[in-house]
Design a protein around this motif. Structure first.
Motif, PDB file in Angstrom:
ATOM      1  N   HIS A 137       0.819  -1.207   0.000  1.00 53.30           N
ATOM      2  CA  HIS A 137       0.000   0.000   0.000  1.00 53.30           C
ATOM      3  C   HIS A 137       0.860   1.267   0.000  1.00 53.30           C
ATOM      4  CE1 HIS A 137      -3.572  -2.431   0.635  1.00 53.30           C
ATOM      5  NE2 HIS A 137      -2.967  -3.031   1.650  1.00 53.30           N
ATOM      6  N   GLY A 138       2.170   1.083  -0.090  1.00 55.81           N
ATOM      7  CA  GLY A 138       3.064   2.230  -0.159  1.00 55.81           C
ATOM      8  C   GLY A 138       3.315   2.914   1.162  1.00 55.81           C
ATOM      9  N   ILE A 139       3.095   2.195   2.269  1.00 48.53           N
ATOM     10  CA  ILE A 139       3.319   2.785   3.589  1.00 48.53           C
ATOM     11  C   ILE A 139       4.177   1.851   4.438  1.00 48.53           C
ATOM     12  CG2 ILE A 139       1.145   4.071   3.574  1.00 48.53           C
ATOM     13  CD1 ILE A 139      -0.023   1.925   5.423  1.00 48.53           C
ATOM     14  N   THR A 140       4.683   2.399   5.525  1.00 45.17           N
ATOM     15  CA  THR A 140       5.421   1.614   6.508  1.00 45.17           C
ATOM     16  C   THR A 140       4.754   1.793   7.858  1.00 45.17           C
ATOM     17  OG1 THR A 140       7.522   1.868   5.326  1.00 45.17           O
ATOM     18  CG2 THR A 140       7.630   1.278   7.665  1.00 45.17           C
ATOM     19  N   LEU A 141       4.258   0.694   8.422  1.00 47.47           N
ATOM     20  CA  LEU A 141       3.662   0.748   9.752  1.00 47.47           C
ATOM     21  C   LEU A 141       4.770   0.706  10.796  1.00 47.47           C
ATOM     22  CD1 LEU A 141       0.632  -1.718   9.464  1.00 47.47           C
ATOM     23  CD2 LEU A 141       0.591   0.778   9.370  1.00 47.47           C
ATOM     24  N   ILE A 142       4.690   1.599  11.754  1.00 46.74           N
ATOM     25  CA  ILE A 142       5.659   1.629  12.847  1.00 46.74           C
ATOM     26  C   ILE A 142       4.907   1.352  14.146  1.00 46.74           C
ATOM     27  CG2 ILE A 142       7.412   2.985  14.043  1.00 46.74           C
ATOM     28  CD1 ILE A 142       7.650   4.696  11.525  1.00 46.74           C
ATOM     29  N   PRO A 143       4.852   0.083  14.581  1.00 49.62           N
ATOM     30  CA  PRO A 143       4.153  -0.235  15.831  1.00 49.62           C
ATOM     31  C   PRO A 143       4.835   0.433  17.023  1.00 49.62           C
ATOM     32  CG  PRO A 143       4.538  -2.210  14.519  1.00 49.62           C
ATOM     33  CD  PRO A 143       5.381  -1.123  13.929  1.00 49.62           C
ATOM     34  N   SER A 144       4.028   0.988  17.908  1.00 48.54           N
ATOM     35  CA  SER A 144       4.560   1.673  19.084  1.00 48.54           C
ATOM     36  C   SER A 144       3.920   1.076  20.338  1.00 48.54           C
ATOM     37  CB  SER A 144       4.263   3.177  18.999  1.00 48.54           C
ATOM     38  OG  SER A 144       4.698   3.852  20.162  1.00 48.54           O
ATOM     39  N   LYS A 145       4.694   0.304  21.081  1.00 47.24           N
ATOM     40  CA  LYS A 145       4.185  -0.333  22.299  1.00 47.24           C
ATOM     41  C   LYS A 145       3.974   0.726  23.375  1.00 47.24           C
ATOM     42  CE  LYS A 145       5.425  -3.866  25.729  1.00 47.24           C
ATOM     43  NZ  LYS A 145       6.469  -4.839  26.132  1.00 47.24           N
ATOM     44  N   GLU A 146       2.761   0.780  23.911  1.00 43.02           N
ATOM     45  CA  GLU A 146       2.418   1.789  24.907  1.00 43.02           C
ATOM     46  C   GLU A 146       2.208   1.147  26.279  1.00 43.02           C
ATOM     47  OE1 GLU A 146       2.785   4.776  24.045  1.00 43.02           O
ATOM     48  OE2 GLU A 146       2.902   4.446  21.893  1.00 43.02           O
ATOM     49  N   ALA A 147       2.373   1.959  27.322  1.00 40.24           N
ATOM     50  CA  ALA A 147       2.316   1.440  28.691  1.00 40.24           C
ATOM     51  C   ALA A 147       0.899   1.288  29.218  1.00 40.24           C
ATOM     52  CB  ALA A 147       3.112   2.354  29.620  1.00 40.24           C
ATOM     53  N   SER A 148      -0.028   2.116  28.733  1.00 36.79           N
ATOM     54  CA  SER A 148      -1.392   2.094  29.259  1.00 36.79           C
ATOM     55  C   SER A 148      -2.344   2.674  28.229  1.00 36.79           C
ATOM     56  CB  SER A 148      -1.477   2.910  30.554  1.00 36.79           C
ATOM     57  OG  SER A 148      -1.259   4.291  30.279  1.00 36.79           O
ATOM     58  N   TRP A 149      -3.645   2.457  28.462  1.00 40.94           N
ATOM     59  CA  TRP A 149      -4.644   3.031  27.558  1.00 40.94           C
ATOM     60  C   TRP A 149      -4.685   4.549  27.682  1.00 40.94           C
ATOM     61  CZ3 TRP A 149      -5.569   0.165  23.783  1.00 40.94           C
ATOM     62  CH2 TRP A 149      -5.778  -1.210  23.903  1.00 40.94           C
ATOM     63  N   ALA A 150      -4.378   5.065  28.849  1.00 41.40           N
ATOM     64  CA  ALA A 150      -4.325   6.522  29.014  1.00 41.40           C
ATOM     65  C   ALA A 150      -3.215   7.111  28.147  1.00 41.40           C
ATOM     66  CB  ALA A 150      -4.100   6.878  30.481  1.00 41.40           C
ATOM     67  N   ALA A 151      -2.089   6.398  28.041  1.00 45.46           N
ATOM     68  CA  ALA A 151      -0.987   6.858  27.194  1.00 45.46           C
ATOM     69  C   ALA A 151      -1.399   6.831  25.725  1.00 45.46           C
ATOM     70  CB  ALA A 151       0.245   5.989  27.415  1.00 45.46           C
ATOM     71  N   VAL A 152      -2.135   5.799  25.330  1.00 37.41           N
ATOM     72  CA  VAL A 152      -2.632   5.718  23.957  1.00 37.41           C
ATOM     73  C   VAL A 152      -3.556   6.896  23.670  1.00 37.41           C
ATOM     74  CG1 VAL A 152      -4.051   4.384  22.356  1.00 37.41           C
ATOM     75  CG2 VAL A 152      -2.411   3.216  23.827  1.00 37.41           C
ATOM     76  N   ARG A 153      -4.469   7.166  24.596  1.00 31.30           N
ATOM     77  CA  ARG A 153      -5.392   8.299  24.440  1.00 31.30           C
ATOM     78  C   ARG A 153      -4.637   9.612  24.254  1.00 31.30           C
ATOM     79  NH1 ARG A 153      -7.671   9.871  29.962  1.00 31.30           N
ATOM     80  NH2 ARG A 153      -5.452  10.419  30.066  1.00 31.30           N
ATOM     81  N   ASP A 154      -3.670   9.867  25.127  1.00 26.99           N
ATOM     82  CA  ASP A 154      -2.940  11.136  25.082  1.00 26.99           C
ATOM     83  C   ASP A 154      -2.140  11.289  23.793  1.00 26.99           C
ATOM     84  OD1 ASP A 154      -3.981  11.612  27.576  1.00 26.99           O
ATOM     85  OD2 ASP A 154      -2.147  11.071  28.666  1.00 26.99           O
ATOM     86  N   LYS A 155      -1.533  10.208  23.331  1.00 27.05           N
ATOM     87  CA  LYS A 155      -0.713  10.292  22.118  1.00 27.05           C
ATOM     88  C   LYS A 155      -1.566  10.390  20.855  1.00 27.05           C
ATOM     89  CE  LYS A 155       3.420   8.103  24.008  1.00 27.05           C
ATOM     90  NZ  LYS A 155       4.431   7.029  23.871  1.00 27.05           N
TER      91      LYS A 155
END
Length: 239
Positions: free
Chosen positions: A71-89
């Protein structure tokens, strides 16, 4: 009025219109218009947040197997510490997308448990696959299900037992509250409920910080493997 002033007859007007219309539909003209656009993605690198859970597998495997490249993209998985961190980012733009809790999506859209932010649900990664785990300490007290848990809770002062879920607007909170309330246990008065990130559930139960939790896999099976708890019910059994 002089006929010479407007020499264009109806026949000549229609003929001219046909020529103009025909030229607009010529392949060369269409191609020149199409060339002004592009099929290229807006971004070539997409940062995708995730929490270590079984249902993050599609995101992680897509990156590892290179499914993103076609699809012409590169996925960069980012392991997060908590759902609150996911929300903020997500709301700050540090993440372009994320593996998230279903309830968090609507919470952010409505401004509940976080700043109001426009969200879009692109796909569903998981149906069910969650459970409520109780500690072996409760099992030693003859607790095996919600009914026997009700008896154990009633025999102790309010707030003696602590139960965890993953986020204020998570489906885990909804399932836990519903399961307790259906057994006659008030989740806001009879017991104490706390928010704990999924990867920290097992350790907190192991050191005695809580008597049970509702979370996605593999953290329910991990409690069984570590011999610190048992599955009281699965979410597909709740509703």
């Amino acid at each position: 009025m002089s006929k010479d002033r407007f020499p264009l007859s109806r026949r000549r007007f229609l003929a001219g219109s046909a020529i103009l219309t025909g030229s607009y539909c010529l392949p060369g003209v269409l191609n020149s218009v199409w060339a002004a656009g592009s099929d290229a993605p807006e971004k070539t690198e997409i940062r995708v947040g995730f929490i270590p859970l079984t249902d993050c597998a599609p995101v992680v495997m897509a990156a590892l197997k290179g499914f993103d490249k076609k699809h012409g993209i590169t996925l960069i998985p980012s392991k997060e510490a908590s759902w609150a961190a996911v929300r903020d980012k997500l709301t700050s733009g540090e993440l372009d997308a994320a593996h998230v809790l279903y309830g968090m999506l609507y919470g952010l859209q409505l401004g509940v448990a976080g700043p109001q932010h426009q969200m879009a649900n692109l796909m569903t990664l998981n149906n069910n696959g969650q459970a409520i785990t109780l500690s072996n300490q409760l099992k030693a007290m003859k607790v095996t299900d919600a009914a026997s848990l009700k008896q154990a809770v009633a025999a102790k002062p309010a707030g003696t037992f602590t139960f965890a879920h993953t986020f204020p607007t998570s489906t885990h909170a909804m399932w836990l509250y519903y399961w307790l309330a259906n057994a006659g246990i008030n989740p806001f008065e009879d017991v104490r409920t706390v928010v704990v990130p999924p990867p920290q559930m097992v350790m907190n139960m192991k050191i005695g910080n809580m008597s049970g939790y509702c979370v996605g896999e593999p953290w329910n099976q991990r409690a069984i493997r570590d011999n610190i708890g048992f599955t009281a019910t699965t979410t597909q059994q709740i509703w």
